[in-house]
Design an enzyme around this catalytic site. Structure first.
Site, mmCIF file in Angstrom:
data_model
loop_
_atom_site.group_PDB
_atom_site.id
_atom_site.type_symbol
_atom_site.label_atom_id
_atom_site.label_comp_id
_atom_site.label_asym_id
_atom_site.label_seq_id
_atom_site.Cartn_x
_atom_site.Cartn_y
_atom_site.Cartn_z
ATOM 1 C CB SER A 266 -0.947 -0.054 1.186
ATOM 2 O OG SER A 266 -2.091 0.680 0.895
ATOM 3 C CG HIS A 407 -5.747 -2.529 0.605
ATOM 4 N ND1 HIS A 407 -4.970 -2.210 -0.482
ATOM 5 C CD2 HIS A 407 -5.280 -1.775 1.633
ATOM 6 C CE1 HIS A 407 -4.089 -1.297 -0.137
ATOM 7 N NE2 HIS A 407 -4.243 -1.014 1.145
#
Ligand code: GCU
Length: 428
Positions: A266, A407
């Site tokens: 990320s 995610h």
């Protein structure tokens, strides 16, 4: 007068409404606007790049400069007088499988100056020097493994919903709280060392964080620094920190500085890509779900956009990047060129199919459009034309997979990265 007043009131109400309205990300492929990507094989003066030499002499520096000035900002070099102190050393860590070292890097050499705390696990069963996976962590070194001996970070941390962080400090409960994101045992078994530090050692991740981080510490004006439009943002600072960890790795004879994989999930994936682009000492670069400002193409405006990222995280990029809010087509670069900057070194981009915010397709396409630069070196890129199905890793010198799920960085992702790195390093 009255009409003018009402007119201006109308305008400001509209502006207020726009600011208050929740951001609506586009998740509809049909609504992705038409766009034209800058060609990585055309120099800013319009001349084509036809060979690797021209790319290295002209193309790469020109693109690196554009990313520096327009996106991430300019970082200083290695500071003078950096010092390394061994804080701990245990050859019988993790049931004897590993050696645990903790190194404090005094970034200006002063023990009361900025520092970063590097945690390293080395496989005891491997021939030294060993290759390394280096990455930032989110909650302090103690969060990556339940090992009770890891030095607990004493720094500012983002408040968490559970009791792992209280009053912005890590608690004992934070030990191992991110362990699912760190396949340390698997990496050790495959002969890799794992090295990590808390990204807040470099800069706490909030708008005012720079005032207590290296950006202020290395500036003569300290927390009164006024940043120019192309001065470094937080992502460039975190990337700079990764290079400082590399400075240490170069000095440690147990570690092989020529085989260091820089990776991140990320926002840390964004920082890893930029670190790998700037610092060619990193042999392999891995971006996990890095999304906007990382591996995803900005021009697609799918999921998170430039405007949104600059609004919610105004400290991440350089000031000039804000000029591209809602104005992506004016960007002199797009993120495929960031990946191309890593050539000819192997690079891996990974997405997750439920992580639409990070635009999996935009990440795949950026990897795909970096291929022409790899081809200058006669290297295969992805080796596929279409985005692969979930859980189907592809690629030669550019690796890619779309993991099924959310995610995150998982054991599945690690498995692919370890295999990719082992293949490129000629390991079993
Ligand atoms: C937010 C942000 C992303 C970032 C992510 C993360 O979702 O919008 O750009 O990648 O946080 O770092 O987890």
């Amino acid at each position: 007068m009255k009409a003018r007043f009402l007119g201006s009131l109308g305008l400001s109400l509209a502006a207020l409404w726009a600011a208050a309205a929740p951001f609506q990300p586009n998740y509809d492929e049909d609504k992705v606007p038409e766009y034209r990507l800058p060609d990585p094989l055309v120099l800013p003066n319009g001349k084509p790049i036809e060979d690797a030499k021209t790319w290295e002499k002209k193309g790469r520096p020109a693109i690196l400069k554009l990313f520096t000035e327009h996106v991430y900002g300019r970082a200083p070099g290695r500071p003078a007088g950096m010092k390394f102190q061994t804080w701990s050393y245990d050859r019988r860590a993790l049931d004897g499988k590993a050696t645990r070292k903790e190194i404090i890097i005094y970034l200006t050499g002063k023990t009361n100056g900025p520092s970063l705390e590097l945690l390293i696990y080395l496989p005891n069963q491997a021939l030294k020097p060993v290759p390394v996976f280096l990455g930032l962590n989110y909650f302090g070194n103690q969060s990556v493994h339940p090992d009770p001996a890891i030095k607990m970070t004493e720094r500012w941390l983002r408040q968490s919903k559970d009791d792992t962080v209280v009053n912005n400090r890590a608690t004992e409960k934070s030990r191992g709280c991110q362990a699912s994101r760190w396949a340390i045992e698997q990496a050790l078994e495959r002969g890799f060392a794992v090295a990590t530090f808390y990204y807040g050692d470099i800069e706490p991740d909030h708008e005012e964080g720079w005032k207590t981080g290296v950006r202020a510490a290395l500036s003569k004006q300290g927390p009164n620094t006024v940043y120019g439009p192309s001065d470094w943002g937080a992502l460039a600072a975190w990337a700079w920190g990764l290079s400082r960890a590399m400075d240490y790795i170069e000095k440690d004879r147990d570690l092989d500085a020529r085989r260091v994989v820089v990776f991140g999930h990320s926002r840390h994936g964004k920082a890893a890509l930029w670190a790998g682009a700037v610092d060619t000492r990193f042999a392999i670069v891995i971006s996990n779900d890095s999304g906007c400002g990382g591996a995803a193409l900005s021009r697609r405006r799918f999921g998170e956009t430039v405007e949104r990222i600059n609004t919610v995280f105004p400290h991440w990029f350089c000031g000039l990047f804000k000029q591209y809010n809602n104005n992506e087509d004016a960007l002199p670069v797009d993120q495929h060129q960031l990946i191309a900057l890593i050539a000819p070194r192997p690079v891996y981009v990974a997405s997750a199919d439920k992580d639409l915010w990070a635009d999996p397709k935009g990440e795949f396409l950026a990897a795909k459009h970096a291929e022409p630069v790899y081809r200058l070196y006669g290297l295969p890129g992805l080796g596929v034309e279409q985005m692969p199905a979930t859980n189907t890793p592809v690629g030669g010198h550019i690796g890619y997979h779309l993991r099924a799920g959310a995610h995150d960085i998982t054991a599945y992702d690690w498995e692919q990265y370890l295999r990719f790195a082992a293949r490129h390093f000629g390991m079993p």
